[in-house]
Design a protein around this motif. Structure first.
Motif, mmCIF file in Angstrom:
data_model
loop_
_atom_site.group_PDB
_atom_site.id
_atom_site.type_symbol
_atom_site.label_atom_id
_atom_site.label_comp_id
_atom_site.label_asym_id
_atom_site.label_seq_id
_atom_site.Cartn_x
_atom_site.Cartn_y
_atom_site.Cartn_z
ATOM 1 N N VAL A 106 0.838 -1.205 0.000
ATOM 2 C CA VAL A 106 0.000 0.000 0.000
ATOM 3 C C VAL A 106 0.870 1.252 0.000
ATOM 4 O O VAL A 106 0.665 2.180 -0.790
ATOM 5 N N ASN A 107 1.872 1.272 0.875
ATOM 6 C CA ASN A 107 2.738 2.445 0.952
ATOM 7 C C ASN A 107 3.521 2.648 -0.339
ATOM 8 O O ASN A 107 3.681 3.771 -0.802
ATOM 9 N N GLY A 108 3.993 1.543 -0.914
ATOM 10 C CA GLY A 108 4.744 1.632 -2.158
ATOM 11 C C GLY A 108 3.902 2.256 -3.271
ATOM 12 O O GLY A 108 4.336 3.184 -3.955
ATOM 13 N N VAL A 109 2.668 1.743 -3.426
ATOM 14 C CA VAL A 109 1.771 2.274 -4.461
ATOM 15 C C VAL A 109 1.487 3.756 -4.206
ATOM 16 O O VAL A 109 1.544 4.587 -5.129
ATOM 17 N N LEU A 110 1.230 4.086 -2.940
ATOM 18 C CA LEU A 110 0.940 5.487 -2.594
ATOM 19 C C LEU A 110 2.125 6.388 -2.934
ATOM 20 O O LEU A 110 1.949 7.467 -3.522
#
Lengths: 643, 134
Positions: free
Chosen positions: A431-435
């Motif tokens: 999730v953090n990577g995509v964000l």
């Protein structure tokens, strides 16, 4: 005359406090003669007498009785009524009286409510709370008496510092003190529990609401303080890592750790000695904060005038409670519990991580704030430790903490298999990577390279918490919509608080990274570009207020050549103090602000500083959401106390 | 898993996190300390004037000079020695002649170039050194 009544009332409160302590001691010696009711009655008397003396002082301010030195020094007949009432806590003596008022109010609440509480625990809590009250009453009587009188009586008062004549004064100090002093009752519970040898999940159930209320009040107090410092010119903005700001953060950080560790004690009867230590430390930090701020030894933007005698007395109070409570802790602390096994790290495992990181954060702030004092005492060298230190040391640990926050609440107590935890961590990473990637693609402004990381973490916090909340309301495992009344509000509350932290982080990061600012001379009717806005100075207008004269400079704000609003910033001249203040002009555009302050001012031009502060409002919204979440989590606590 | 190994894992975790913390703190402190001097202390040749420092004292009477474009110069005094200061920007309201002031910045060509002027909550506030001399 009226001063005498106030003074007498303080003295009677002093007697009641001693009486409470004596009765509490006798209660344990001769149980047949003394009942817990007499201890409760004496505690209620403390509160009534302090409340009365507080009313007397407020009344003296309202009628401007300048025979009282404190009123003469801090008030003026022309001062607006609201600042006469709230001006009581705008000075040292009055604010300490407010401090004692809240101390006794806590005793009052314990005496009147909590009927089901174990009697001997209650008597001990009241006794210890009264010891704290006694120390502060002595402090008032010996060094900070608000009822000292003078003769002849001056015709008018010196007036309240104009900078303090602001709505901030009405709400910031009471909430801050409610937080600081609220932790006193948590402290009393901790010491009383140690003496009773009864630190267990039942103890935690009693102490939890007080911890949560104090934490929420402190959160609100700090948030309002931040808002006030933001619009008051020269106070360094919404957060400055100023020593006085930092010392309020110390009890907040340990208090946050405490709110979490108390849940571990409550739910699985573990982490007991650690929780007691946190309860004690949090109040000691509150005392430390009061000592450092009130003694004036910190070099700070927010410092007040100094009286060395007071500092010494306060240092004595601080040392007394530090030494005595830590000795009691050393002797009586419950045996460390190694019930938690690392293989089955459940929710308690993440709470331990949370506590460790919060304590590291607290130490970092503690060292940065107190190191200058230490160095000056030892070597006479004066230094200050600025924002870069705190940004470097505080932020990395805060980021690690935030990464794990949404994971904690979805784990179960005591039993989580490692693979589930690993899956959740992987999910968080994805999730953090995509964000982060989408933020890099989406944000077209120049800013620090790490800003998208921080924003992503904030969004992760918000999203993670909201998903957990929706799940609580949503479908049950059997596939039908859950009965709303069966949703546990405490779970909603904690997730709201976590989302609040996320909102705060997003606001802080965006405004720090992407603020734009111009300082310059504005000719009349000249239009200036700022971000996507155009700002035009259109002239000044004089105005007369109750105890000040002011000059208002008006501006119009355009966005793509359409007028979207106007905004004015003001220079105020307070007649009774011969002092100038600047009222910042703030134009609200959704969550962002256009912020104007003035320097020189006349018909043809103004010298002004104009900034565009994107999403700055999220900082305080986040703070309030955290406090609100904390309070929501208390709603169904009562049910649990009975079960 | 015995209790003992369990305990060792916990202590290791605590140790690693706290020593990381200490390391960070020491490194950051070293780089980010700002020293504070009065004009008299500034005469000491040992002082490193390349670094960012804070100076404090009183704004000397009749020393404020307003130049164009938000520029201003004034003299900070501790009643024994003076330091000329120049600043560009908006001044806090409590900045006045005869009142306490703290400026943060660096020296250049004999002038102290301040990038921040710090005001106080209390109009009666005065740096301690000056208070002693008065």
């Amino acid at each position: 005359m009226i001063a005498k009544i106030g003074q007498l009332s303080i003295f009677l409160a002093f007697i009641s406090t001693i009486l409470t302590i004596v009765l509490a001691i006798l209660y344990f010696k001769k149980r047949d003669f003394i009942t817990d009711n007499s201890v409760k009655l004496a505690s209620v008397m403390q509160f009534i007498f302090i409340l009365f003396s507080y009313f007397v002082l407020t009344y003296s301010y309202v009628i401007s009785d300048f025979s009282i030195i404190n009123v003469w020094q801090n008030s003026h007949t022309a001062k607006p009524l609201i600042y006469k009432i709230t001006g009581v806590w705008g000075n040292h003596e009055g604010s300490i009286l407010l401090w004692v008022l809240i101390l006794t109010f806590m005793s009052f609440l314990i005496s009147i409510f909590s009927q089901e509480m174990n009697k001997s625990l209650k008597v001990r809590v009241l006794g210890i709370q009264s010891l704290v009250t006694l120390a502060f009453l002595l402090f008032i009587i010996l060094t900070s008496n608000p009822f000292l009188t003078q003769f002849p009586i001056p015709l008018n008062g010196l007036g309240l510092n104009p900078v303090l004549q602001d709505p901030g004064l009405i709400i910031h100090p009471p909430f801050l003190y409610l937080g600081y002093v609220g932790f006193s009752i948590v402290f009393s519970f901790a010491v009383a529990g140690l003496l009773e040898n009864k630190i267990d999940s039942k103890w935690a159930r009693w102490v939890y609401p007080w911890t949560m209320i104090s934490w929420s009040a402190l959160t609100i107090g700090i948030t309002i303080g931040s808002w006030w410092a933001y619009y008051e010119l020269g106070w360094g903005g919404w957060w400055f890592w100023d020593p006085v700001e930092n010392v309020s953060l110390l009890p907040w950080l340990t208090g946050t750790a405490l709110v979490h560790s108390t849940m571990v004690v409550r739910n699985i009867n573990s982490l007991k000695s650690w929780t007691v230590l946190l309860s004690i430390m949090t109040f000691l930090f509150s005392l430390l904060g009061t000592f450092l701020v009130r003694s004036g030894i910190l070099i700070s933007v927010h410092s007040f005038a100094v009286d060395p005698r007071r500092g010494l007395f306060m240092l004595f109070i601080l040392s007394f409670f530090t030494v005595s409570s830590l000795i009691i802790f050393a002797i009586k602390s419950p045996k460390p519990d190694y019930l938690i096994e690392y293989r089955k790290l459940g929710r308690e495992g993440l709470i331990i991580l949370n506590n460790l990181l919060l304590v590291v954060l607290c130490s970092v702030v503690f060292i940065g704030t107190l190191y200058p004092l230490l160095l000056e005492t030892i070597s006479g060298i004066k230094i200050s430790v600025g924002p870069p230190y705190f940004n470097i040391t505080f932020l990395p640990f805060a980021f690690i903490l935030m990464f794990f926050v949404p994971i904690g609440p979805v784990l179960n107590w005591k039993k989580t298999d490692l693979s589930r935890l690993i899956n959740l961590i992987l999910l968080a990473l994805i999730v953090n990577g995509v964000l982060i990637i989408s933020l890099y693609a989406f944000i077209d402004k120049k800013g620090p390279i790490l800003a998208p990381f921080s924003i992503a973490l904030g969004l992760w916090l918000i999203a993670g918490s909201l998903v957990t909340i929706v799940k609580r309301f949503g479908l049950s495992e059997e596939g039908y919509i859950r009965n709303i009344t069966r949703v546990r509000l405490s779970k909603i509350g904690s997730n709201l608080a976590h989302a609040g932290l996320g909102v705060l982080i997003v606001g802080v990061t965006i405004v720090t990274a992407y603020e734009t600012k111009v300082d310059r001379v504005f000719e009349l009717n000249e239009k200036i570009e700022l971000d996507n806005f155009q700002i035009q100075y259109i002239g000044i207008k004089p105005n007369i207020g109750k105890n000040y004269d002011e000059i208002v400079a008006n501006f119009i704000i355009y966005k793509s050549e359409d007028k979207i609003g106007d905004i004015s910033s003001t220079k105020r001249f307070y007649r009774s103090q011969d002092t100038m203040t600047t009222e910042a002009g703030i134009y609200r555009y959704f969550f962002s602000h256009i912020y104007i302050t003035l320097s020189d001012i006349n018909e043809e031009y103004v010298v002004a500083s104009i900034s565009y502060k994107p999403f700055v409002k999220l900082i305080w919204l986040g703070g309030f959401l955290m406090a609100f979440g904390g309070l929501v989590s208390l709603v169904d606590n009562k049910k649990r106390l009975k079960s | 898993m015995s209790k003992r190994t369990n305990r060792i894992y916990y202590l290791l975790l605590v140790f690693v996190i706290s020593s990381l913390g200490v390391l960070f703190v020491l490194k950051a402190l070293e780089d980010n300390i700002i020293f504070f001097y009065t004009p008299t202390e500034l005469l000491d040749p040992k002082i490193n004037t390349e670094k960012k420092i804070r100076i404090g004292g009183m704004v000397k009477e009749n020393s404020i000079l307003k130049l164009d474009n938000l520029k201003i110069t004034f003299i900070v005094t501790d009643l024994e020695n003076d330091t000329p200061v120049s600043y560009k920007g908006i001044l806090p309201d409590l900045f006045r002649e005869g009142q306490g002031v703290v400026a943060e910045g660096k020296f250049a060509n004999g002038f102290f170039l301040a990038d921040k002027i710090i005001a106080k909550h209390d109009e009666n506030y005065m740096p301690y050194e000056i208070f002693e001399k008065k």
